[in-house]
Design an enzyme around this catalytic site. Structure first.
Site, PDB file in Angstrom:
ATOM      1  N   SER A 111       0.839  -1.203   0.000  1.00  0.00           N
ATOM      2  CA  SER A 111       0.000   0.000   0.000  1.00  0.00           C
ATOM      3  C   SER A 111       0.873   1.252   0.000  1.00  0.00           C
ATOM      4  O   SER A 111       2.057   1.180  -0.359  1.00  0.00           O
ATOM      5  CB  SER A 111      -0.942  -0.018   1.207  1.00  0.00           C
ATOM      6  OG  SER A 111      -1.919   0.981   1.078  1.00  0.00           O
ATOM      7  N   ASN A 112       0.321   2.376   0.390  1.00  0.00           N
ATOM      8  CA  ASN A 112       1.076   3.629   0.408  1.00  0.00           C
ATOM      9  C   ASN A 112       0.640   4.481   1.595  1.00  0.00           C
ATOM     10  O   ASN A 112      -0.212   4.071   2.373  1.00  0.00           O
ATOM     11  CB  ASN A 112       0.880   4.370  -0.921  1.00  0.00           C
ATOM     12  CG  ASN A 112      -0.590   4.591  -1.199  1.00  0.00           C
ATOM     13  OD1 ASN A 112      -1.266   5.310  -0.479  1.00  0.00           O
ATOM     14  ND2 ASN A 112      -1.112   3.930  -2.233  1.00  0.00           N
ATOM     15  N   HIS A 113       1.191   5.676   1.693  1.00  0.00           N
ATOM     16  CA  HIS A 113       0.967   6.499   2.894  1.00  0.00           C
ATOM     17  C   HIS A 113      -0.323   7.318   2.871  1.00  0.00           C
ATOM     18  O   HIS A 113      -0.537   8.134   3.774  1.00  0.00           O
ATOM     19  CB  HIS A 113       2.135   7.464   3.089  1.00  0.00           C
ATOM     20  CG  HIS A 113       3.392   6.790   3.553  1.00  0.00           C
ATOM     21  ND1 HIS A 113       3.448   6.080   4.727  1.00  0.00           N
ATOM     22  CD2 HIS A 113       4.629   6.713   3.000  1.00  0.00           C
ATOM     23  CE1 HIS A 113       4.667   5.599   4.887  1.00  0.00           C
ATOM     24  NE2 HIS A 113       5.398   5.959   3.845  1.00  0.00           N
ATOM     25  N   SER A 114      -1.162   7.154   1.860  1.00  0.00           N
ATOM     26  CA  SER A 114      -2.347   8.007   1.790  1.00  0.00           C
ATOM     27  C   SER A 114      -3.219   7.852   3.044  1.00  0.00           C
ATOM     28  O   SER A 114      -3.542   6.745   3.462  1.00  0.00           O
ATOM     29  CB  SER A 114      -3.178   7.631   0.556  1.00  0.00           C
ATOM     30  OG  SER A 114      -4.393   8.333   0.590  1.00  0.00           O
ATOM     31  N   ALA A 140      -5.122   7.217  -3.699  1.00  0.00           N
ATOM     32  CA  ALA A 140      -3.787   6.858  -4.189  1.00  0.00           C
ATOM     33  C   ALA A 140      -3.873   5.392  -4.570  1.00  0.00           C
ATOM     34  O   ALA A 140      -3.858   4.506  -3.705  1.00  0.00           O
ATOM     35  CB  ALA A 140      -2.762   7.082  -3.097  1.00  0.00           C
TER      36      ALA A 140
END
Ligand code: CTP
Length: 398
Positions: A208-211, A275
């Site tokens: 995943s990502n930091h969104s 994101a």
């Protein structure tokens, strides 16, 4: 939105009356002028002094009370009110209002006013579910009152059931929704995506990502407050689900794509603040991947580019989170993805990164119109985006 609005807060005699203090406080902090009316039985649970201290205004407890402000009477308050909110509302007050009884300041004010009235029932589950109460609530709904459904949970009586006063945020969200009903996006259908997608590796791991989802949630709330019908498609986030917004939870890019396709069938605009992961693991292991002796190489494959793939006549608004060549990269995405507008965000700039409550963005329209906005809250950014969405929809003759 709430700034300079006059909200008459009716507090009636239930155990949840103490929660009305928090509501009065949050409304006051948001810039509203809060005028509290308490019924006699409310005085058994909480004192007027609490509300006077919080709101800075005299509290009305008696129909025949004369106060320093001579104009305070049921006509004056009902006229200055932008909304009347009754929280908590007992079965008794609901019954009285449904029958048109006006025997105290609150019921008189309700009967006189032309302002919208929001009622938040809170009581024992049996009282709430009693068909008499239900019929009274139905009568109020028919007459245009907004009813906030009580929540299910532990009741003051020790039991469990429906009847709890919802959180302050839910009540405030409903007030904002009521104020926004005739906003500039009235009746427009807006689909918003939020959060970072999760691409599963196995049952316990994902990429995943930091969104944080904050930008998408701010857009969803702002659109709701301008009268739009909003569908929020979100990955799991730490944020509270916005009141008055249809919210659909998804995990992966593929799930988000399928949900966006369905939700946009009748939409006027799609605002893709999510994101979306560009790659996912080629396979998702059915069982937890065990640690081996050597290193592990993952094979990744492309996910669908949702905003590029989804077809329709609606406006497409994309976001570009960049760490370099902000405008050039954003413009490329605007063209390649056939967007109507892109919100370019330099995530390396101070106060504009992931998880922040503020953002410094540049808005770029299809025609090339570019606007550099200063650092502002995500809610303010959301309203700037929606100003443009409103204009573009107007130009499209929608
Ligand atoms: N987006 C999308 N589907 C994807 C990837 C991105 O719909 N699979 C959307 C995002 O929601 C955003 C816009 O496209 O509104 C731009 O996303 P971004 O991640 O900045 O662009 P990418 O095309 O992924 O380019 P890159 O990662 O190379 O910067």
């Amino acid at each position: 939105m709430l700034a300079n609005k006059t909200i008459v807060l009716g507090v009636t005699g239930g155990i949840a009356a103490y929660k009305a203090a928090d509501l009065a406080s949050k409304l006051t902090q948001a810039g509203a002028k809060v005028r509290v009316i308490m019924t006699k039985s409310a005085l058994e649970f909480i004192t007027p002094l609490t509300f006077e201290g919080i709101t800075g205004n005299a509290v009305i407890t008696d129909m025949f009370q004369t106060t320093a402000e001579h104009r305070i009477n049921h006509v004056a308050l009902s006229e200055v009110a932008d909304a009347i909110v009754i929280a908590p509302a007992t079965a008794n007050i609901i019954a009285k209002i449904a029958c048109g009884i006006a025997d105290d300041m609150l019921t008189c004010t309700v009967l006189v006013t032309k302002a919208p009235i929001i009622v938040s029932p809170a009581m024992h589950a049996n009282m709430y579910e009693n068909s008499i109460t239900q019929e009274n609530i139905a009568k109020l709904k028919i007459r245009g009152f907004t009813i906030i459904e009580p929540e299910v949970g532990r009741l003051a009586s020790g039991g469990y059931g429906v009847g709890r006063l919802p959180d302050t945020e839910v009540i405030i969200g409903t007030i904002q929704q009521v104020f926004g009903k005739n906003g500039d996006l009235k009746g427009k259908r807006i689909v918003v995506t939020a959060g970072g997608t999760r691409e599963a590796l196995d049952p316990v791991r994902y990429i995943s990502n930091h969104s944080s989802g904050k930008m998408g949630y701010a857009v969803a709330e702002a659109a709701r407050d301008r009268g739009a019908k909003v569908t929020l498609i979100t990955t799991p986030t730490a944020l509270a689900i916005p009141t008055g917004v249809e919210t659909i939870k998804v995990q992966s890019a593929k799930q988000m794509r399928d949900t966006v396709v369905k939700a946009t069938a009748k939409a006027d605009a799609l605002i893709m603040a999510a994101a979306v992961a560009d790659y996912r693991p080629k396979t998702t292991a059915k069982q937890k991947i065990k640690k081996g002796a050597g290193d592990l190489t993952l094979e990744l494959v492309k996910t669908p580019d949702i905003i590029s793939e989804v077809k329709g006549k609606f406006l497409k608004i994309g976001f570009a989170a960049e760490t370099q060549d902000l405008v050039a990269n954003a413009k490329k995405k605007l063209t390649n993805k056939a967007l109507d507008m892109i919100v370019a965000n330099d995530v390396t700039s101070e106060g504009s990164g992931f998880g922040a409550d503020t953002s410094k963005v540049t808005l770029i329209n299809k025609g090339g119109k570019q606007e550099d906005l200063p650092l502002m809250t995500k809610r303010e950014v959301a309203d700037k985006i929606l100003d443009r969405v409103g204009k573009l929809l107007g130009e499209k003759g929608k």
